[in-house]
Design a protein around this motif. Sequence first.
Motif, PDB file in Angstrom:
ATOM      1  N   SER A 202       0.836  -1.220  -0.090  1.00  0.00           N
ATOM      2  CA  SER A 202       0.089  -0.099   0.122  1.00  0.00           C
ATOM      3  C   SER A 202       0.957   1.297  -0.018  1.00  0.00           C
ATOM      4  CB  SER A 202      -0.950  -0.077   1.298  1.00  0.00           C
ATOM      5  OG  SER A 202      -2.069  -1.071   1.115  1.00  0.00           O
ATOM      6  N   ALA A 203       1.999   1.252   0.545  1.00  0.00           N
ATOM      7  CA  ALA A 203       2.877   2.393   0.501  1.00  0.00           C
ATOM      8  C   ALA A 203       3.187   2.760  -0.929  1.00  0.00           C
ATOM      9  CB  ALA A 203       4.113   2.088   1.272  1.00  0.00           C
ATOM     10  N   ASP A 204       3.169   1.761  -1.816  1.00  0.00           N
ATOM     11  CA  ASP A 204       3.451   2.253  -3.280  1.00  0.00           C
ATOM     12  C   ASP A 204       2.533   3.148  -3.789  1.00  0.00           C
ATOM     13  OD1 ASP A 204       5.717   0.699  -3.472  1.00  0.00           O
ATOM     14  OD2 ASP A 204       4.613  -1.061  -3.786  1.00  0.00           O
ATOM     15  N   CYS A 205       1.152   2.843  -3.209  1.00  0.00           N
ATOM     16  CA  CYS A 205      -0.132   3.628  -3.831  1.00  0.00           C
ATOM     17  C   CYS A 205      -0.250   4.787  -2.940  1.00  0.00           C
ATOM     18  CB  CYS A 205      -1.211   2.886  -3.388  1.00  0.00           C
ATOM     19  SG  CYS A 205      -1.430   1.268  -4.462  1.00  0.00           S
ATOM     20  N   ILE A 206       0.176   5.156  -1.619  1.00  0.00           N
ATOM     21  CA  ILE A 206       0.036   6.134  -0.978  1.00  0.00           C
ATOM     22  C   ILE A 206       0.798   7.194  -1.329  1.00  0.00           C
ATOM     23  CG2 ILE A 206       0.282   7.046   1.564  1.00  0.00           C
ATOM     24  CD1 ILE A 206      -0.869   3.896   2.363  1.00  0.00           C
ATOM     25  N   THR A 207       1.915   6.726  -1.925  1.00  0.00           N
ATOM     26  CA  THR A 207       2.677   7.993  -2.446  1.00  0.00           C
ATOM     27  C   THR A 207       1.890   8.713  -3.536  1.00  0.00           C
ATOM     28  OG1 THR A 207       3.848   6.414  -3.774  1.00  0.00           O
ATOM     29  CG2 THR A 207       4.944   6.821  -1.754  1.00  0.00           C
ATOM     30  N   LEU A 208       1.124   8.051  -4.089  1.00  0.00           N
ATOM     31  CA  LEU A 208       0.531   8.634  -5.431  1.00  0.00           C
ATOM     32  C   LEU A 208      -0.822   9.288  -5.049  1.00  0.00           C
ATOM     33  CD1 LEU A 208       0.770   5.426  -7.761  1.00  0.00           C
ATOM     34  CD2 LEU A 208       2.151   7.653  -7.818  1.00  0.00           C
ATOM     35  N   ASP A 209      -1.491   8.831  -3.912  1.00  0.00           N
ATOM     36  CA  ASP A 209      -2.603   9.315  -3.272  1.00  0.00           C
ATOM     37  C   ASP A 209      -2.970   8.799  -2.059  1.00  0.00           C
ATOM     38  OD1 ASP A 209      -5.345   9.654  -2.626  1.00  0.00           O
ATOM     39  OD2 ASP A 209      -6.200   9.493  -4.765  1.00  0.00           O
ATOM     40  N   ALA A 210      -2.835   9.618  -0.820  1.00  0.00           N
ATOM     41  CA  ALA A 210      -3.139   9.276   0.476  1.00  0.00           C
ATOM     42  C   ALA A 210      -4.355   8.343   0.725  1.00  0.00           C
ATOM     43  CB  ALA A 210      -3.088  10.425   1.258  1.00  0.00           C
ATOM     44  N   ASN A 211      -5.315   8.271  -0.147  1.00  0.00           N
ATOM     45  CA  ASN A 211      -6.513   7.914   0.083  1.00  0.00           C
ATOM     46  C   ASN A 211      -6.713   6.373  -0.688  1.00  0.00           C
ATOM     47  OD1 ASN A 211      -7.767   9.718   2.131  1.00  0.00           O
ATOM     48  ND2 ASN A 211      -8.159  10.863   0.583  1.00  0.00           N
ATOM     49  N   SER A 212      -5.574   5.854  -1.145  1.00  0.00           N
ATOM     50  CA  SER A 212      -5.436   4.809  -1.870  1.00  0.00           C
ATOM     51  C   SER A 212      -4.739   3.446  -1.434  1.00  0.00           C
ATOM     52  CB  SER A 212      -4.776   4.970  -3.188  1.00  0.00           C
ATOM     53  OG  SER A 212      -3.591   5.382  -3.213  1.00  0.00           O
ATOM     54  N   GLU A 213      -4.933   2.566  -1.830  1.00  0.00           N
ATOM     55  CA  GLU A 213      -4.311   1.065  -1.238  1.00  0.00           C
ATOM     56  C   GLU A 213      -3.929   0.320  -2.505  1.00  0.00           C
ATOM     57  OE1 GLU A 213      -6.868  -0.412   1.632  1.00  0.00           O
ATOM     58  OE2 GLU A 213      -8.571  -0.739   0.227  1.00  0.00           O
ATOM     59  N   CYS A 214      -3.239  -0.757  -1.795  1.00  0.00           N
ATOM     60  CA  CYS A 214      -2.870  -1.814  -2.777  1.00  0.00           C
ATOM     61  C   CYS A 214      -3.552  -3.009  -2.530  1.00  0.00           C
ATOM     62  CB  CYS A 214      -1.419  -2.117  -2.615  1.00  0.00           C
ATOM     63  SG  CYS A 214      -0.796  -3.328  -3.873  1.00  0.00           S
ATOM     64  N   VAL A 215      -4.597  -3.225  -3.792  1.00  0.00           N
ATOM     65  CA  VAL A 215      -5.288  -4.591  -3.560  1.00  0.00           C
ATOM     66  C   VAL A 215      -4.919  -5.437  -4.617  1.00  0.00           C
ATOM     67  CG1 VAL A 215      -7.648  -5.329  -3.956  1.00  0.00           C
ATOM     68  CG2 VAL A 215      -7.234  -3.324  -2.991  1.00  0.00           C
ATOM     69  N   GLY A 216      -4.316  -6.586  -4.153  1.00  0.00           N
ATOM     70  CA  GLY A 216      -3.413  -7.813  -5.069  1.00  0.00           C
ATOM     71  C   GLY A 216      -2.191  -6.971  -5.534  1.00  0.00           C
ATOM     72  N   THR A 217      -2.035  -6.552  -6.935  1.00  0.00           N
ATOM     73  CA  THR A 217      -0.946  -5.888  -7.469  1.00  0.00           C
ATOM     74  C   THR A 217      -1.172  -4.665  -7.926  1.00  0.00           C
ATOM     75  OG1 THR A 217      -1.202  -7.250  -9.439  1.00  0.00           O
ATOM     76  CG2 THR A 217       0.085  -8.252  -7.769  1.00  0.00           C
ATOM     77  N   ALA A 218      -2.835  -3.902  -7.652  1.00  0.00           N
ATOM     78  CA  ALA A 218      -2.999  -2.789  -8.286  1.00  0.00           C
ATOM     79  C   ALA A 218      -3.553  -1.631  -7.341  1.00  0.00           C
ATOM     80  CB  ALA A 218      -4.180  -2.827  -9.326  1.00  0.00           C
TER      81      ALA A 218
END
Length: 344
Positions: A202-218
């Motif tokens: 999820s850290a990969d996504c949070i750097t893009l958008d604080a309100n996002s998370e990693c689900v599977g590989t996306a």
Amino acid sequence: MNYVIDVIISLRATLLTLVYFLVARTGVDAVTCSAGGNECASTAYSYCKTLTPICACADIAPDASGTCTPKVCTLDSECIALDANSKCTSGSCTCTDSYYLDGADDEASCVANPVGTTCALGECSGLTGQVCDNTLDSPVCACADGFKDVSSTCTVNAVGDTCTASGYECMTVSNAFCSTSACACGAAFTGDPCVGATCSTSADCITLDANSECVGTACACKANYAVSLKGTSGDCQPGVGATCTASGSECQNLLGGYCATTVCACADIMAASVTVCAATSCTADATCTALDANSECIKDMCVCKSGYALDGTSKSCVATGGSNAITASIAVMLMSLLVSVLQH
């Protein structure tokens, strides 16, 4: 000898066919037609059967002694058995309100009303992306916002299509928003169509958008959040079910939403669909006023009347005046169109 006999038999058959067409047939099937021609236009409920080629009767109006006559009926099911897009009206089979017989070559069935057809509310729903634009002096079927007219066919907008900050042209593009002047993917999404950026945590996504998370590989918006379809922000915003406070400001970007004590919910003229609110479909104002006295039916959707709006703090249309109310009403209608597209 056998060859001569075969030729005679063939000639006889040809002559009998000519007699049949020229003498025996006196009704609709006595009219010859050609592909792209207009020979059958003068005969109600007919079309050109190009294989024959003669005029023939539509499925709901069988040939009765040379005349195309709508089937007598008492129940809709009797008509639907002939054509799925028909109904029983005053004892005869007719096309449903969103369909008509166009008399086109080899078209025996009722077809959907196309762009530009004169309409009443509800009569353009046969084709995806069409609404009856009753804001015009003479209402016609037109493409809804979020769709573009391509050769008289409403085609859903895509990444890169032109948009304006207040035009909501990107509302039918999943996980997208209007970036300056073109539809673009939200911060945690990429591609066309927009899909979640690749991630391992999820850290990969949070750097893009604080309100996002990693689900599977996306990457995806976290639970109860979605890319805002109101405004021009590409970030995931609170949606239906997201936590809110008494001020209700957290739900401001949820089209048709408000803060119901502690969670974002949908206004009375709306219905929840996963994390967004969809407007109620209608064919008359009465459908809408039964839900909210200050609403009306515009372009086949319930919206707040001019001078009223869903302001994000109330489940009802509230008096605001000015352009904000109109903008909010349009936004509510467009949200429903997005839901319709995503469900197809």
